[in-house]
Design a protein around this motif. Structure first.
Motif, mmCIF file in Angstrom:
data_model
loop_
_atom_site.group_PDB
_atom_site.id
_atom_site.type_symbol
_atom_site.label_atom_id
_atom_site.label_comp_id
_atom_site.label_asym_id
_atom_site.label_seq_id
_atom_site.Cartn_x
_atom_site.Cartn_y
_atom_site.Cartn_z
ATOM 1 N N PRO A 117 0.869 -1.121 0.062
ATOM 2 C CA PRO A 117 -0.144 -0.024 -0.040
ATOM 3 C C PRO A 117 0.902 1.316 0.088
ATOM 4 O O PRO A 117 0.303 2.380 -0.645
ATOM 5 C CB PRO A 117 -0.965 -0.192 1.298
ATOM 6 N N ARG A 118 2.092 1.403 0.617
ATOM 7 C CA ARG A 118 2.745 2.547 0.488
ATOM 8 C C ARG A 118 3.152 2.813 -0.824
ATOM 9 O O ARG A 118 3.382 4.033 -1.266
ATOM 10 C CB ARG A 118 4.318 2.149 1.102
ATOM 11 N N THR A 168 -6.373 -1.877 -4.760
ATOM 12 C CA THR A 168 -5.523 -2.740 -4.573
ATOM 13 C C THR A 168 -4.943 -3.301 -6.026
ATOM 14 O O THR A 168 -5.289 -2.927 -7.032
ATOM 15 C CB THR A 168 -6.194 -4.131 -3.909
ATOM 16 N N ALA A 169 -3.711 -3.805 -5.832
ATOM 17 C CA ALA A 169 -2.997 -4.211 -7.091
ATOM 18 C C ALA A 169 -1.941 -5.009 -7.093
ATOM 19 O O ALA A 169 -1.600 -5.404 -5.684
ATOM 20 C CB ALA A 169 -2.149 -2.761 -7.494
ATOM 21 N N LEU A 170 -1.779 -5.660 -7.914
ATOM 22 C CA LEU A 170 -0.893 -6.932 -8.264
ATOM 23 C C LEU A 170 0.542 -6.453 -9.036
ATOM 24 O O LEU A 170 0.075 -6.103 -10.178
ATOM 25 C CB LEU A 170 -1.400 -8.271 -8.691
ATOM 26 N N GLN A 171 1.609 -6.872 -8.752
ATOM 27 C CA GLN A 171 2.665 -6.937 -9.552
ATOM 28 C C GLN A 171 2.762 -7.927 -10.467
ATOM 29 O O GLN A 171 2.867 -9.179 -9.963
ATOM 30 C CB GLN A 171 4.182 -6.461 -8.969
ATOM 31 N N LEU A 192 7.629 -4.090 -5.944
ATOM 32 C CA LEU A 192 6.743 -3.226 -5.583
ATOM 33 C C LEU A 192 6.132 -3.741 -4.006
ATOM 34 O O LEU A 192 5.136 -3.315 -3.614
ATOM 35 C CB LEU A 192 5.852 -2.996 -6.506
ATOM 36 N N ASP A 193 6.262 -5.054 -3.748
ATOM 37 C CA ASP A 193 5.619 -5.609 -2.605
ATOM 38 C C ASP A 193 6.475 -5.162 -1.295
ATOM 39 O O ASP A 193 5.910 -5.198 -0.249
ATOM 40 C CB ASP A 193 5.616 -6.922 -2.446
ATOM 41 N N GLN A 194 7.532 -4.300 -1.505
ATOM 42 C CA GLN A 194 8.208 -3.415 -0.536
ATOM 43 C C GLN A 194 7.782 -2.153 -0.089
ATOM 44 O O GLN A 194 7.084 -1.476 -0.953
ATOM 45 C CB GLN A 194 9.607 -3.605 -0.762
ATOM 46 N N PRO A 195 7.897 -1.795 1.202
ATOM 47 C CA PRO A 195 7.176 -0.250 1.765
ATOM 48 C C PRO A 195 8.064 0.753 1.076
ATOM 49 O O PRO A 195 7.504 2.005 1.466
ATOM 50 C CB PRO A 195 7.108 -0.499 3.142
ATOM 51 N N HIS A 196 9.151 0.541 0.462
ATOM 52 C CA HIS A 196 10.004 1.844 0.362
ATOM 53 C C HIS A 196 9.644 2.089 -1.162
ATOM 54 O O HIS A 196 9.537 1.371 -1.783
ATOM 55 C CB HIS A 196 11.507 1.490 0.652
ATOM 56 N N ASP A 197 10.512 3.444 -1.672
ATOM 57 C CA ASP A 197 10.070 3.848 -2.845
ATOM 58 C C ASP A 197 11.159 3.338 -3.718
ATOM 59 O O ASP A 197 12.466 3.871 -3.919
ATOM 60 C CB ASP A 197 10.139 5.369 -2.936
ATOM 61 N N ARG A 230 -3.915 9.599 -0.586
ATOM 62 C CA ARG A 230 -3.979 8.215 -0.060
ATOM 63 C C ARG A 230 -5.223 7.459 -0.622
ATOM 64 O O ARG A 230 -6.247 7.985 -0.525
ATOM 65 C CB ARG A 230 -4.166 8.292 1.482
ATOM 66 N N PRO A 231 -4.802 6.281 -0.780
ATOM 67 C CA PRO A 231 -6.206 5.383 -1.042
ATOM 68 C C PRO A 231 -7.156 5.376 0.280
ATOM 69 O O PRO A 231 -6.771 5.198 1.323
ATOM 70 C CB PRO A 231 -5.534 3.940 -1.307
#
Length: 178
Positions: free
Chosen positions: A103-104, A129-132, A151-156, A174-175
């Motif tokens: 989500p980040r 919601t999204a899937l990579q 993209l499953d990680q919280p960092h940019d 924000r969503p």
């Protein structure tokens, strides 16, 4: 170049996007790679029209390749198939797996046009919601695997390039439900 860079206004871009979603039920937004050369493409409309998580493909390949991969997955979704985190599917003759997008990532501008679209149509806005879509590590070389940002990680992981401008354009909203 992007439409905004070519002189289109945000309203023109938003209306064109809305037309695509009205006509097809979905649209694909591609973002050119920044200073690290990693671009991405993502869907807009799958959550609203098909009750399916949006999809994103990230990596240094050409945007048409990413769009083709997303198109292959969308064809299956339109036919009733559903993908979830942990699933694997052969798309364009190559096995791929699906992982949840943290989500980040939504606050980093990865889905900026998604937010721009639904900010102007709040009555239609589903929860994001999204899937990579990624090539499994055992199906590609180490260099290829390293170029698929997690993209499953919280960092940019897509810092640099177009997403700063995209965040400004979309208002960094924000969503819902997060």
């Amino acid at each position: 170049m992007c439409d905004l860079c070519d002189g289109a206004t945000l309203d023109e871009i938003r209306l064109n996007l809305a037309r695509k979603i009205d006509d097809y039920g979905w649209a694909i937004q591609s973002v050119a790679g920044g200073r690290h050369g990693i671009g991405w493409s993502y869907t807009i409309g799958l959550a609203e029209r098909f009750d399916h998580p949006e999809l994103v493909v990230a990596g240094p390949d050409h945007p048409l390749d990413r769009a083709g991969l997303l198109g292959a997955a969308i064809t299956r979704i339109r036919a009733g198939e559903r993908f979830a985190a942990g699933d694997e599917a052969t798309l364009i003759e190559v096995p791929h797996r699906f992982v949840d997008v943290h989500p980040r990532q939504f606050t980093y501008g990865v889905f900026a046009m998604w937010f721009l679209h639904y900010r102007n149509l709040p009555e239609l806005a589903p929860e994001l919601t999204a899937l990579q879509v990624v090539v499994p590590d055992d199906q590609c070389c180490a260099d290829c695997a390293a170029l698929q940002p997690p993209l499953d990680q919280p960092h940019d992981v897509l810092a640099g390039g177009g997403n700063r401008a995209s965040r400004r354009a979309a208002g960094r909203r924000r969503p819902r439900g997060r």
